[in-house]
Design an enzyme around this catalytic site. Sequence first.
Site, PDB file in Angstrom:
ATOM      1  N   HIS A 222       7.827  36.395  47.427  1.00 35.63           N
ATOM      2  CA  HIS A 222       8.831  35.435  47.913  1.00 35.63           C
ATOM      3  C   HIS A 222       9.187  34.383  46.868  1.00 35.63           C
ATOM      4  O   HIS A 222      10.023  33.529  47.133  1.00 35.63           O
ATOM      5  CB  HIS A 222       8.280  34.758  49.170  1.00 35.63           C
ATOM      6  CG  HIS A 222       7.046  33.969  48.859  1.00 35.63           C
ATOM      7  ND1 HIS A 222       5.851  34.569  48.500  1.00 35.63           N
ATOM      8  CD2 HIS A 222       6.823  32.633  48.793  1.00 35.63           C
ATOM      9  CE1 HIS A 222       4.961  33.630  48.249  1.00 35.63           C
ATOM     10  NE2 HIS A 222       5.525  32.456  48.420  1.00 35.63           N
ATOM     11  N   ASP A 223       8.523  34.393  45.720  1.00 28.05           N
ATOM     12  CA  ASP A 223       8.804  33.414  44.661  1.00 28.05           C
ATOM     13  C   ASP A 223       9.539  34.025  43.472  1.00 28.05           C
ATOM     14  O   ASP A 223       9.830  33.315  42.497  1.00 28.05           O
ATOM     15  CB  ASP A 223       7.496  32.809  44.129  1.00 28.05           C
ATOM     16  CG  ASP A 223       6.777  31.960  45.162  1.00 28.05           C
ATOM     17  OD1 ASP A 223       7.448  31.335  46.007  1.00 28.05           O
ATOM     18  OD2 ASP A 223       5.527  31.911  45.119  1.00 28.05           O
TER      19      ASP A 223
ATOM     20  N   ASP B 124      -1.963  33.346  54.952  1.00 26.92           N
ATOM     21  CA  ASP B 124      -1.749  32.528  53.756  1.00 26.92           C
ATOM     22  C   ASP B 124      -2.414  31.173  53.957  1.00 26.92           C
ATOM     23  O   ASP B 124      -2.071  30.440  54.887  1.00 26.92           O
ATOM     24  CB  ASP B 124      -0.233  32.363  53.570  1.00 26.92           C
ATOM     25  CG  ASP B 124       0.169  32.233  52.128  1.00 26.92           C
ATOM     26  OD1 ASP B 124      -0.551  31.546  51.385  1.00 26.92           O
ATOM     27  OD2 ASP B 124       1.218  32.781  51.751  1.00 26.92           O
TER      28      ASP B 124
ATOM     29  N   ASP C  54      -3.274  30.296  48.340  1.00 29.62           N
ATOM     30  CA  ASP C  54      -2.154  29.790  47.552  1.00 29.62           C
ATOM     31  C   ASP C  54      -2.642  28.970  46.349  1.00 29.62           C
ATOM     32  O   ASP C  54      -3.553  28.140  46.499  1.00 29.62           O
ATOM     33  CB  ASP C  54      -1.337  28.878  48.483  1.00 29.62           C
ATOM     34  CG  ASP C  54       0.001  28.474  47.916  1.00 29.62           C
ATOM     35  OD1 ASP C  54       0.830  29.348  47.661  1.00 29.62           O
ATOM     36  OD2 ASP C  54       0.223  27.246  47.740  1.00 29.62           O
TER      37      ASP C  54
ATOM     38  N   GLU D 168      -3.977  33.465  44.592  1.00 29.53           N
ATOM     39  CA  GLU D 168      -2.808  33.329  43.738  1.00 29.53           C
ATOM     40  C   GLU D 168      -3.199  32.416  42.589  1.00 29.53           C
ATOM     41  O   GLU D 168      -3.566  31.263  42.807  1.00 29.53           O
ATOM     42  CB  GLU D 168      -1.631  32.729  44.507  1.00 29.53           C
ATOM     43  CG  GLU D 168      -0.378  32.717  43.657  1.00 29.53           C
ATOM     44  CD  GLU D 168       0.654  31.699  44.085  1.00 29.53           C
ATOM     45  OE1 GLU D 168       1.836  31.889  43.757  1.00 29.53           O
ATOM     46  OE2 GLU D 168       0.304  30.687  44.729  1.00 29.53           O
TER      47      GLU D 168
HETATM   48  C1  GLC Z   1       2.822  29.174  45.747  1.00 27.36           C
HETATM   49  C2  GLC Z   1       3.740  29.737  46.801  1.00 27.36           C
HETATM   50  C3  GLC Z   1       5.065  29.059  46.690  1.00 27.36           C
HETATM   51  C4  GLC Z   1       4.873  27.585  46.949  1.00 27.36           C
HETATM   52  C5  GLC Z   1       3.794  27.006  46.031  1.00 27.36           C
HETATM   53  C6  GLC Z   1       3.334  25.693  46.538  1.00 27.36           C
HETATM   54  O1  GLC Z   1       3.249  29.441  44.468  1.00 27.36           O
HETATM   55  O2  GLC Z   1       3.810  31.126  46.668  1.00 27.36           O
HETATM   56  O3  GLC Z   1       6.040  29.612  47.537  1.00 27.36           O
HETATM   57  O4  GLC Z   1       6.056  26.893  46.726  1.00 27.36           O
HETATM   58  O5  GLC Z   1       2.649  27.818  45.962  1.00 27.36           O
HETATM   59  O6  GLC Z   1       2.609  25.863  47.724  1.00 27.36           O
END
Ligand code: GLC
Length: 567
Positions: A327-328, A95, A200, A253
Amino acid sequence: MGFHNATVYQVYPKSFADADGDGVGDLRGIIERVPYIASLGVDYVWLNPFYPSPGRDNGYDISDYCAVDPAMGTMEDFDELSAALAAHGISPMLDMVFNHVSTSHEWFQRALAGEDRYREYFYIRRAKADGSLTTNWVSKFGGPAWARFLSEGGDADEYYLHLFDPTQADLNWHNPQVRAEAARVVNFWRAHGVKAFRFDVINLIGKTEPLADAVPGRDDRYVYTDGPAVHDFLRELNEASFGQDPDSVTVGEMSSTSIPACVDYTAPHRRELTMVFNFHHLKVDYERGAKWTRMEPDIAQLKRILDEWQRGLQAGGGWNALFWNNHDQPRAINRFGDADTYRIETATMLATLIHLNRGTPFIYMGEEIGMTDPEYASIDDYVDVEARNAYAALVAGGMDEDAAFDIVRAKARDNARTPMQWDDGPNAGFSTATPWLRPTNQATINVACEEAEGRILPYYRALVALRKRLPIISEGGYEGYAMDNDDVVAYVRTPPEGDAGAARLLVVCSMRPHPVEVAIAAEYRRGRVLIGNNAERPTSFEETPLPATLTLAPYEAIALLAGDAQA
Ligand code: GLC
């Protein structure tokens, strides 16, 4: 292509397995569980951040990109984990959090100390003449997106940008030195043998200068998301790092993105990324687009979004990452199905829908045993900064505590972050100590009991193996099916080029807790069942054809190969 028949398993290291008995997961815990991961048949393991971090956002606030957090282990542990995975043909996917960095990171600290070079790594701006902030953007975790930049002997009117927590300072990607740092980090991990990366919130790195206010009253994301510079920055990163390896696999992402942008991010000739996560299908239970609300999922909308993304990315030659959980996100079983009466049916139906589709499926740890949201009774059970801020904001806005808690319970990210449930012990087999986040239903939902007599885990293994075996799944085309029937999500996979003789595959998934009807086109009525979650069905309809209108059981999924052709 290599990744078309691949499946990714996501491990949240903090919650997967705790080898050193401190209640927090670690790399050695993952090493111990490599045989289990391998038994799933997956190709990649995405590991959420395990780098040094103050932990304000559970590791997404990184203070050193090229090291292992002592709480998670050592670099030797990482290398050992990589080797253990490699022995099973599995690659780690790391990540990379490059939109922002922890304010504890050396770069930010040196900026605070007044070093110009490092000030330019960030968005540091003076308040406007009238005292207002540079832009009216809000942080995704609540409050304004600007915090005071309190440098030594510096200008007290300076602020830095943070689209997330104030301890996560946004990096200024317009600065070529920042881009070079990012490539260095990727190359550091490549030197450790890593060839897969997850980036991310990467579509936030191309903020258009000068930073501009959002139209008052309008959601501000449009101002800083998917800026044209994102594509340039990704191409540069690709060329300077992972793109040098023909086997690299990357997933971006993409926060609040669009189909055209994601076609551009993933069409191979553009040399940006391999695939993308988008979240539109996971906002169909957001009232008027707002997360901290409660609403039943709008299945018609879900169906339309899934279909549009499939058609859009296919037409543009792009590639989707397919997922329900991470995880979100609260657990999909709780959102889209019935976690009590039809847990097994919901879990296997949702899995079918994802795994037979066009794209690369991701399994989030625990999904393969049908883990559900924990049954917490108090806001004190929640740890996540986002959930706690949201609760406080809802209550401060006048909502009564029970109603606010009801929303947090349904939407909190902690729902997904409870420890992996290995057995029915008090700590779920995750740790010998009290886990950092409390599991609640391991007595009935755990790996040991799934291995012994479960229906979900073997079903996932079968889906992963089918994708490996059948080009119609990995390489076939996509067509929507029964688009006017909102009780089901259904599609047809069409034979890939060069395999025109293969049977078409019809996938039908009921989204309802009661029997529903669906029309079955003639070519499938004498079909063969590739996989399904209704044990009552025969495996083939060659002898006794299906009726033109089929009644599906609650949350039934069935995948039918047309006619008598062999897959
Ligand atoms: C992404 C991650 C999340 C995090 C955010 C800021 O959405 O998946 O867990 O809080 O980015 O890094």
